[in-house]
Write an enzyme that holds these catalytic residues in place. Structure first.
Site, PDB file in Angstrom:
ATOM      1  N   ALA A  79      52.343  38.980  51.085  1.00  0.00           N
ATOM      2  CA  ALA A  79      53.174  38.108  51.923  1.00  0.00           C
ATOM      3  C   ALA A  79      52.570  37.964  53.317  1.00  0.00           C
ATOM      4  O   ALA A  79      52.452  36.848  53.847  1.00  0.00           O
ATOM      5  CB  ALA A  79      54.591  38.678  52.021  1.00  0.00           C
ATOM      6  N   TYR A  80      52.177  39.082  53.899  1.00  0.00           N
ATOM      7  CA  TYR A  80      51.579  39.032  55.230  1.00  0.00           C
ATOM      8  C   TYR A  80      50.241  38.298  55.195  1.00  0.00           C
ATOM      9  O   TYR A  80      49.951  37.448  56.041  1.00  0.00           O
ATOM     10  CB  TYR A  80      51.393  40.450  55.768  1.00  0.00           C
ATOM     11  CG  TYR A  80      50.811  40.500  57.163  1.00  0.00           C
ATOM     12  CD1 TYR A  80      51.510  40.002  58.249  1.00  0.00           C
ATOM     13  CD2 TYR A  80      49.546  41.048  57.398  1.00  0.00           C
ATOM     14  CE1 TYR A  80      50.974  40.047  59.529  1.00  0.00           C
ATOM     15  CE2 TYR A  80      49.001  41.099  58.668  1.00  0.00           C
ATOM     16  CZ  TYR A  80      49.723  40.594  59.737  1.00  0.00           C
ATOM     17  OH  TYR A  80      49.193  40.631  61.004  1.00  0.00           O
TER      18      TYR A  80
END
Length: 329
Positions: free
Chosen positions: A184-185
């Site tokens: 996600a990051y």
């Protein structure tokens, strides 16, 4: 179009923001720095202000930002929450109402790995919504002021973590796949790079140039607050006593060293006529060969992944971002 390759700037991994800003005159210029009261944003704000710029710091927590910025004369603080579209629009409208040009926009704010899946009020995955979509909305709302500057620069603070993931257009918000914090990051940091590339291409005719960058691995920025000491030690970012390890040669930097590339991208005359590139250590970063494995952190700490500068992906992300903001059916 600038090639993604170093230009031999003369600076390096241990260069600080103060060294980069030396000799640069920003009197009469206006700068906005998101995240400008913490992490690498704070020395970025300090450097731009020291060169004479009028610096505005939008912050979610006004009191906290005011305390952090105390002692830096002339910095203005405005309330804004990057995860709240209404708040972003309100901030942009207040600035545009002043009629002033915007010469520098440094999109430095962001959230790090969240160990559990979090969503904003729209149901969007929070890393992507905050790190990319909020900055996309802010930049485009401020575009009239950027155009008015006739030579503005937009700086997107990304990270080596972009190597973890391309944009998964089929499931950006982890609705159909297992949530993994690193993915996600990483996806949000890839989005920062692609946005800068697409913005530069679109803004060039208006004198606007955009850059993205890797500031280095800096533990004391707030981004690591969701990571346990065990994880930070396993990554080699802190020692057994919990003290951050500083080794610029390995991209492990102080906040002042990390801010140097942001300031260089925002102000250096060495970048005149250039744009759309990913930078690190106060220089344009090299392109990492496609055959290099994406999980080799050390390799990507020294360059940019192919998927993050793909022109087709940059254009697709732009259209998807407009759709997610309700600007395009």
């Amino acid at each position: 179009m600038t090639q993604q390759q170093p230009i031999g700037s003369g600076f390096g991994a241990s260069t600080t923001a103060n060294e980069v800003i030396h000799g640069i005159d920003l009197r009469g210029k206006v700068a906005i720095v998101t995240g400008g009261s913490s992490g690498i944003g704070l020395p970025t704000t300090r450097a731009l202000r020291s060169a004479g710029a009028r610096v505005i710091v939008p912050a979610r927590n006004y009191e906290k930002a005011a305390a952090a910025l105390q002692g830096i004369d002339g910095v203005e603080i405005e309330e804004m929450d990057l995860s709240d579209p209404t708040s972003i629009d309100a901030f942009a409208e207040r600035f545009l109402a002043t009629g002033q040009p915007l010469h520098i926009l440094v999109n430095s704010a962001g959230i790090g790995d969240t160990m559990t899946l979090r969503r904003d009020a729209r149901g969007y995955e929070l890393c992507f919504a905050t790190n990319h979509l909020g900055h996309f909305q802010l930049t485009m709302r401020l575009y009239p002021a950027l155009r008015q500057a006739k030579g503005a620069r937009v700086v997107a603070v990304s990270a080596w973590a972009h190597s973890r993931s391309p944009i998964v257009f089929e499931d950006i918000h982890f609705e159909h796949r297992d949530y993994r914090p690193g993915l996600a990051y990483g996806q949000s940091k890839t989005a920062n790079i692609l946005f800068a590339k697409a913005l530069d291409e679109r803004g060039m005719a208006d004198g606007l140039r955009a850059f993205s960058l890797h500031p280095g691995s800096i533990v004391d920025t707030g981004l690591s607050k969701h990571l346990s000491p065990e994880i930070l030690r396993s990554l080699g970012l802190i020692d057994e006593n919990g003290t951050p390890i500083i080794d610029p040669a390995r991209n492990m930097k102080t906040a002042e060293q990390g801010a140097a590339t942001s300031v260089w991208c925002a102000t250096s005359p060495q970048l005149d006529g250039m744009g759309g590139v990913y930078c690190q250590n106060c220089d344009i970063a090299p392109l990492v060969p496609a055959e290099v494995e994406t999980n080799q952190m050390g390799s990507f700490a020294r360059g940019v992944a192919q998927h993050a500068i793909d022109k087709q992906s940059a254009g697709r992300l732009w259209k998807v971002s407009e759709q997610l903001l309700g600007w395009q059916e």
